[in-house]
Write a protein that holds these residues in place. Structure first.
Motif, PDB file in Angstrom:
ATOM      1  N   UNK A 385       0.850  -1.182   0.000  1.00 42.08           N
ATOM      2  CA  UNK A 385       0.000   0.000   0.000  1.00 42.08           C
ATOM      3  C   UNK A 385       0.893   1.241   0.000  1.00 42.08           C
ATOM      4  N   UNK A 386       0.324   2.385  -0.253  1.00 42.97           N
ATOM      5  CA  UNK A 386       1.100   3.619  -0.368  1.00 42.97           C
ATOM      6  C   UNK A 386       1.961   3.861   0.867  1.00 42.97           C
ATOM      7  N   UNK A 387       1.380   3.710   2.047  1.00 42.23           N
ATOM      8  CA  UNK A 387       2.106   3.996   3.288  1.00 42.23           C
ATOM      9  C   UNK A 387       3.184   2.961   3.614  1.00 42.23           C
ATOM     10  N   UNK A 388       3.213   1.850   2.869  1.00 42.31           N
ATOM     11  CA  UNK A 388       4.242   0.825   3.091  1.00 42.31           C
ATOM     12  C   UNK A 388       5.457   1.025   2.198  1.00 42.31           C
ATOM     13  N   UNK A 389       5.346   1.962   1.261  1.00 44.84           N
ATOM     14  CA  UNK A 389       6.470   2.245   0.369  1.00 44.84           C
ATOM     15  C   UNK A 389       7.490   3.102   1.112  1.00 44.84           C
ATOM     16  N   UNK A 390       8.742   2.681   1.128  1.00 42.33           N
ATOM     17  CA  UNK A 390       9.791   3.420   1.825  1.00 42.33           C
ATOM     18  C   UNK A 390      10.797   3.987   0.821  1.00 42.33           C
ATOM     19  N   UNK A 391      11.531   4.980   1.268  1.00 44.60           N
ATOM     20  CA  UNK A 391      12.564   5.580   0.411  1.00 44.60           C
ATOM     21  C   UNK A 391      13.617   4.534   0.031  1.00 44.60           C
ATOM     22  N   UNK A 392      13.987   3.683   0.986  1.00 41.50           N
ATOM     23  CA  UNK A 392      14.994   2.656   0.734  1.00 41.50           C
ATOM     24  C   UNK A 392      14.521   1.693  -0.363  1.00 41.50           C
ATOM     25  N   UNK A 393      13.255   1.295  -0.284  1.00 40.04           N
ATOM     26  CA  UNK A 393      12.701   0.374  -1.285  1.00 40.04           C
ATOM     27  C   UNK A 393      12.690   1.011  -2.668  1.00 40.04           C
ATOM     28  N   UNK A 394      12.323   2.284  -2.732  1.00 42.75           N
ATOM     29  CA  UNK A 394      12.245   2.989  -4.023  1.00 42.75           C
ATOM     30  C   UNK A 394      13.614   3.027  -4.699  1.00 42.75           C
ATOM     31  N   UNK A 395      14.638   3.386  -3.948  1.00 36.70           N
ATOM     32  CA  UNK A 395      15.971   3.487  -4.560  1.00 36.70           C
ATOM     33  C   UNK A 395      16.569   2.109  -4.862  1.00 36.70           C
ATOM     34  N   UNK A 396      16.129   1.104  -4.152  1.00 39.46           N
ATOM     35  CA  UNK A 396      16.624  -0.238  -4.412  1.00 39.46           C
ATOM     36  C   UNK A 396      16.124  -0.758  -5.764  1.00 39.46           C
ATOM     37  N   UNK A 397      15.004  -0.182  -6.233  1.00 40.45           N
ATOM     38  CA  UNK A 397      14.480  -0.571  -7.539  1.00 40.45           C
ATOM     39  C   UNK A 397      15.415  -0.191  -8.676  1.00 40.45           C
ATOM     40  N   UNK A 398      16.318   0.744  -8.426  1.00 34.14           N
ATOM     41  CA  UNK A 398      17.273   1.159  -9.461  1.00 34.14           C
ATOM     42  C   UNK A 398      18.507   0.257  -9.530  1.00 34.14           C
ATOM     43  N   UNK A 399      18.634  -0.645  -8.566  1.00 32.38           N
ATOM     44  CA  UNK A 399      19.829  -1.515  -8.551  1.00 32.38           C
ATOM     45  C   UNK A 399      19.741  -2.634  -9.581  1.00 32.38           C
TER      46      UNK A 399
END
Length: 399
Positions: A385-399
């Motif tokens: 859900x929206x509130x479960x999305x973290x900054x760390x998870x978002x940037x990890x998508x670029x790895x």
């Protein structure tokens, strides 16, 4: 026996109406309206005329000098999440004198025979305890301070909002749509930050033929809630299940609670995070709407991932000031239907074999079922859900 009971109820109702008939919420003389501009005579939350509901009017003076005036303590409670960090003073109209006073020093008569404003329970304020007691003696209710009255307003916000929503759907929206089609030119709601801005423009810019206040209110509600997708603003404080289109305890569908599809994407509009032209990737477009200089502005992104990068660290992508305090809504698009969905109501699949313009993506869906089907078909890792999305998870998508 039934006739006798009906007669008793009717007599009691008429008696209550007669008892309340001696009190009017309308301003006696010139009201104190402290908002600026032509929109100052209307509530920024619900659009109600402040002169007509002056004796329940509240106002908030913010630390940056902004002044907002509401038709009721209910609308103050609805707007509270947007302003609470910046409030310097709260004012309320003394129902005895018509003067704006410090709400913290006021005495409220709650639950009297007077009909509530945007609420099932009335809350009338007085500067002096003796005036509140005289009012209480005549109309009933109990006397409390501001903190108690405001807590009551916040606690009742969900039920009051459901009541208002039902009335709007059955009466005001259909009326507003009919009048708009007959009496108005096309109006772009996205240009306005608040419903009172919209009402002021309709009058001052002559966007519609001359109409009475009730007609203007119906048109404004239809445009703001239905066409503009702001119905959720009214539902703040409620636990709204947008995926089922239903409120807990509400039997009807919340048909008007649909976000706007987003603005037309110009060929000059770039994602502030990656710099890509968003119009080239309309399927992935996501939007943040925010208030800027009293108007509603927006930013477009070429995917939820970049939107979330901006959401977590707006200062990293340009000079946007304290934009997070002024965000009004966030809209994404369902992957299958491409229809707009409130970002905080959506379900997001991460780790799938489907890539967006910027690679690995947070792929949005209106329903959990749709997200689950996609995850099975495309080997997704998890649903968030929206509130479960973290900054760390978002940037990890670029790895």
């Amino acid at each position: 026996m039934k006739r006798f009971v009906v007669l008793i109820v009717t007599v009691l109702s008429l008696t209550a109406m007669a008892s309340a008939a001696g009190f009017s919420k309308m301003a006696e003389g010139k009201p104190q309206l402290i908002q600026s501009g032509p929109q100052k005579m209307w509530c920024p939350v619900c659009g109600m005329n402040l002169k007509m509901f002056y004796k329940t009017s509240h106002a908030a003076v913010l630390k940056d000098g902004t002044k907002k005036q509401y038709c009721s303590i209910r609308c103050l409670a609805a707007d509270w999440p947007n302003i609470k960090e910046n409030v310097e003073k709260i004012l309320v109209v003394d129902a005895k004198t018509g003067e704006l006073i410090d709400a913290k020093r006021a005495r409220y008569v709650v639950g009297s025979k007077i009909k509530g404003t945007m609420s099932m329970t009335s809350k009338i304020a007085f500067a002096k305890l003796e005036d509140a007691e005289k009012f209480q003696k005549k109309y009933g209710g109990k006397i409390v301070d501001f903190d108690a009255a405001f807590k009551m307003a916040q606690k009742a916000l969900a039920k009051d909002s459901m009541m208002i929503a039902r009335k709007k759907q059955t009466k005001m929206y259909p009326m507003g749509e009919r009048i708009y089609k007959k009496m108005c030119q096309p109006i772009d709601v996205s240009k306005f930050a608040h419903i009172n801005d919209l009402k002021a423009a309709i009058r001052s810019e002559k966007l519609c033929k001359p109409m009475k206040e009730k007609q203007l209110q119906a048109v404004a509600l239809y445009l703001w809630d239905v066409k503009g997708g702001h119905a959720d603003d009214m539902m703040k404080g409620c636990r709204c299940d947008m995926n089922r289109g239903r409120m807990p305890g509400c039997k009807g569908k919340m048909g008007a609670a649909q976000p706007a599809a987003g603005p037309d994407l110009s060929k000059q509009e770039k994602c502030p995070v990656c710099g890509m032209f968003v119009y080239k990737h309309p399927k992935w477009a996501a939007f943040i709407y925010y208030e800027k200089n009293g108007k509603l502005a927006h930013l477009a992104f070429d995917g939820v991932k970049d939107l979330m990068k901006f959401y977590f660290e707006p200062e990293k992508w340009g000079d946007y000031g304290d934009i997070k305090k002024h965000i009004k809504k966030i809209v994404v698009r369902d992957y299958y239907t491409l229809k707009p969905v409130w970002a905080k109501a959506a379900w997001y699949v991460v780790g799938s074999d489907v890539y967006g313009p910027m690679g690995n993506e947070l792929i949005p869906f209106k329903t959990k079922a749709a997200a689950e089907n996609f995850m099975r078909d495309h080997h997704g890792r998890k649903i968030l859900r929206f509130d479960e999305i973290t900054k760390e998870l978002v940037y990890k998508l670029d790895e």
